[in-house]
Scaffold this motif. Sequence first.
Motif, short mmCIF file in Angstrom:
data_model
loop_
_atom_site.label_atom_id
_atom_site.label_comp_id
_atom_site.label_asym_id
_atom_site.label_seq_id
_atom_site.Cartn_x
_atom_site.Cartn_y
_atom_site.Cartn_z
N VAL A 204 -8.20 -13.13 7.17
CA VAL A 204 -7.56 -12.32 8.21
C VAL A 204 -6.36 -11.57 7.63
O VAL A 204 -6.15 -10.38 7.91
CB VAL A 204 -7.14 -13.19 9.40
CG1 VAL A 204 -6.28 -12.40 10.38
CG2 VAL A 204 -8.38 -13.73 10.11
N LEU A 205 -5.55 -12.24 6.81
CA LEU A 205 -4.40 -11.58 6.20
C LEU A 205 -4.84 -10.44 5.28
O LEU A 205 -4.20 -9.38 5.22
CB LEU A 205 -3.56 -12.59 5.41
CG LEU A 205 -2.79 -13.61 6.26
CD1 LEU A 205 -2.07 -14.60 5.36
CD2 LEU A 205 -1.78 -12.90 7.16
N ALA A 206 -5.96 -10.65 4.56
CA ALA A 206 -6.50 -9.59 3.71
C ALA A 206 -6.93 -8.40 4.56
O ALA A 206 -6.73 -7.23 4.18
CB ALA A 206 -7.67 -10.10 2.89
N GLY A 207 -7.51 -8.67 5.74
CA GLY A 207 -7.90 -7.59 6.64
C GLY A 207 -6.70 -6.83 7.17
O GLY A 207 -6.72 -5.60 7.25
N VAL A 208 -5.65 -7.56 7.53
CA VAL A 208 -4.42 -6.90 8.00
C VAL A 208 -3.82 -6.03 6.90
O VAL A 208 -3.38 -4.90 7.14
CB VAL A 208 -3.40 -7.96 8.46
CG1 VAL A 208 -2.04 -7.32 8.72
CG2 VAL A 208 -3.91 -8.67 9.71
N ASP A 209 -3.83 -6.54 5.67
CA ASP A 209 -3.27 -5.79 4.55
C ASP A 209 -4.05 -4.51 4.27
O ASP A 209 -3.49 -3.52 3.81
CB ASP A 209 -3.22 -6.67 3.30
CG ASP A 209 -2.52 -5.98 2.14
OD1 ASP A 209 -1.34 -5.66 2.29
OD2 ASP A 209 -3.18 -5.75 1.11
N GLU A 210 -5.37 -4.53 4.53
CA GLU A 210 -6.17 -3.32 4.35
C GLU A 210 -5.59 -2.16 5.16
O GLU A 210 -5.52 -1.03 4.70
CB GLU A 210 -7.62 -3.57 4.77
CG GLU A 210 -8.46 -4.27 3.75
CD GLU A 210 -8.78 -3.39 2.55
OE1 GLU A 210 -8.89 -2.16 2.71
OE2 GLU A 210 -8.94 -3.95 1.45
N ASP B 251 -11.48 9.32 4.15
CA ASP B 251 -10.77 9.13 2.89
C ASP B 251 -10.49 7.64 2.65
O ASP B 251 -9.76 7.01 3.41
CB ASP B 251 -9.46 9.91 2.91
CG ASP B 251 -8.74 9.89 1.55
OD1 ASP B 251 -9.27 9.26 0.61
OD2 ASP B 251 -7.67 10.51 1.45
N VAL B 252 -11.06 7.09 1.58
CA VAL B 252 -10.87 5.66 1.30
C VAL B 252 -9.44 5.35 0.88
O VAL B 252 -9.04 4.17 0.88
CB VAL B 252 -11.85 5.18 0.21
CG1 VAL B 252 -13.29 5.35 0.66
CG2 VAL B 252 -11.61 5.90 -1.11
N ASP B 253 -8.66 6.37 0.51
CA ASP B 253 -7.28 6.15 0.09
C ASP B 253 -6.29 6.22 1.25
O ASP B 253 -5.09 6.06 1.04
CB ASP B 253 -6.87 7.18 -0.97
CG ASP B 253 -7.10 6.67 -2.38
OD1 ASP B 253 -7.41 5.47 -2.52
OD2 ASP B 253 -6.99 7.45 -3.33
N ASP B 254 -6.78 6.48 2.45
CA ASP B 254 -5.91 6.63 3.62
C ASP B 254 -6.00 5.38 4.49
O ASP B 254 -7.10 4.95 4.85
CB ASP B 254 -6.31 7.87 4.42
CG ASP B 254 -5.27 8.24 5.46
OD1 ASP B 254 -5.00 7.41 6.34
OD2 ASP B 254 -4.73 9.36 5.41
N GLU B 255 -4.84 4.80 4.84
CA GLU B 255 -4.83 3.55 5.60
C GLU B 255 -5.31 3.72 7.03
O GLU B 255 -5.65 2.73 7.70
CB GLU B 255 -3.42 2.94 5.62
CG GLU B 255 -3.00 2.29 4.33
CD GLU B 255 -2.68 3.32 3.25
OE1 GLU B 255 -2.12 4.38 3.58
OE2 GLU B 255 -3.00 3.05 2.08
N SER B 256 -5.33 4.96 7.55
CA SER B 256 -5.76 5.17 8.93
C SER B 256 -7.17 5.75 9.01
O SER B 256 -7.56 6.30 10.03
CB SER B 256 -4.78 6.12 9.64
OG SER B 256 -4.71 7.37 8.96
N SER B 257 -7.93 5.62 7.93
CA SER B 257 -9.27 6.22 7.88
C SER B 257 -10.34 5.23 8.34
O SER B 257 -10.11 4.02 8.44
CB SER B 257 -9.58 6.69 6.46
OG SER B 257 -9.73 5.58 5.59
N ALA C 226 -2.43 -2.21 6.88
CA ALA C 226 -0.98 -2.06 6.73
C ALA C 226 -0.56 -1.67 5.32
O ALA C 226 0.55 -1.16 5.11
CB ALA C 226 -0.28 -3.37 7.12
N ALA C 227 -1.43 -1.91 4.32
CA ALA C 227 -1.16 -1.58 2.91
C ALA C 227 0.17 -2.16 2.45
O ALA C 227 0.96 -1.51 1.76
CB ALA C 227 -1.18 -0.07 2.70
N ILE C 228 0.42 -3.42 2.80
CA ILE C 228 1.67 -4.07 2.42
C ILE C 228 1.79 -4.18 0.91
O ILE C 228 2.88 -4.04 0.35
CB ILE C 228 1.75 -5.47 3.07
CG1 ILE C 228 1.69 -5.35 4.59
CG2 ILE C 228 3.02 -6.21 2.64
CD1 ILE C 228 1.49 -6.67 5.31
#
Length: 223
Positions: free
Chosen positions: A90-96, A45-51, A98-100
């Motif tokens: 790197v911050l953009a990757g973390v946000d992917e 699921d592309v909408d799930d942060e743990s996918s 963590a969905a901050i």
Amino acid sequence: MLSLSLGRVLRALSVTVALVLVVHVFLQLLRFDFVGKDVLRLVFDVDDESSLPTFLAAALLTACGALAWWLSRLERLPRPGWLVLALVFVLAGVDEVAAIHEELNEPLRDALDLEGRLRFAWVLVGGVVAAVVAGLFLRPFLALPGALRARLALGAALFLLGALGMETVGSRLYVPGGPQTSPYLLVAAAEEALEFAGALVWLGALGGRLRDLASPPTLTLEG
């Protein structure tokens, strides 16, 4: 000496991304049930942060950050230069993962009275951040060769079209607390596809620049 074919790596990543997105769409739009379908839906699921798609997107952006960091050791650009760009990736990757950015939705909707009009209100802040980053990196961007500038700009256009453009469209289609409609699911898939495409274009552009600058090479990037 480690030798890699940049073209082969990008092709393999592109095929992987395409397969992940196709499986996501297939599972989301599937009209019949089978054992394990719900688990597979969560995994893809592309909408799930743990996918899987989320972690793959984060890995691509982090790889872009690693290449930008490497470039900072080989090429001096006007400030802020490659090193700060590496941090942005790197911050953009973390946000992917963590969905901050999603934590901004409710406060912004309340503050700007956007309820019912723009559910994913974080795109307003995202647009401002994108404009600030573009302004900061204008000087180093203009110092790069024209072909490299074109590829980096294409990557940014694709990524932002997905992250901000498709997210805005999806905001009008999202059903709070309920099963999502087919149009929303397709828009969400298009959003991720564009973000993946942007990250892959960036990866190719940065890898190509590293190949051109690395001399003597400790890593050979062919193709």
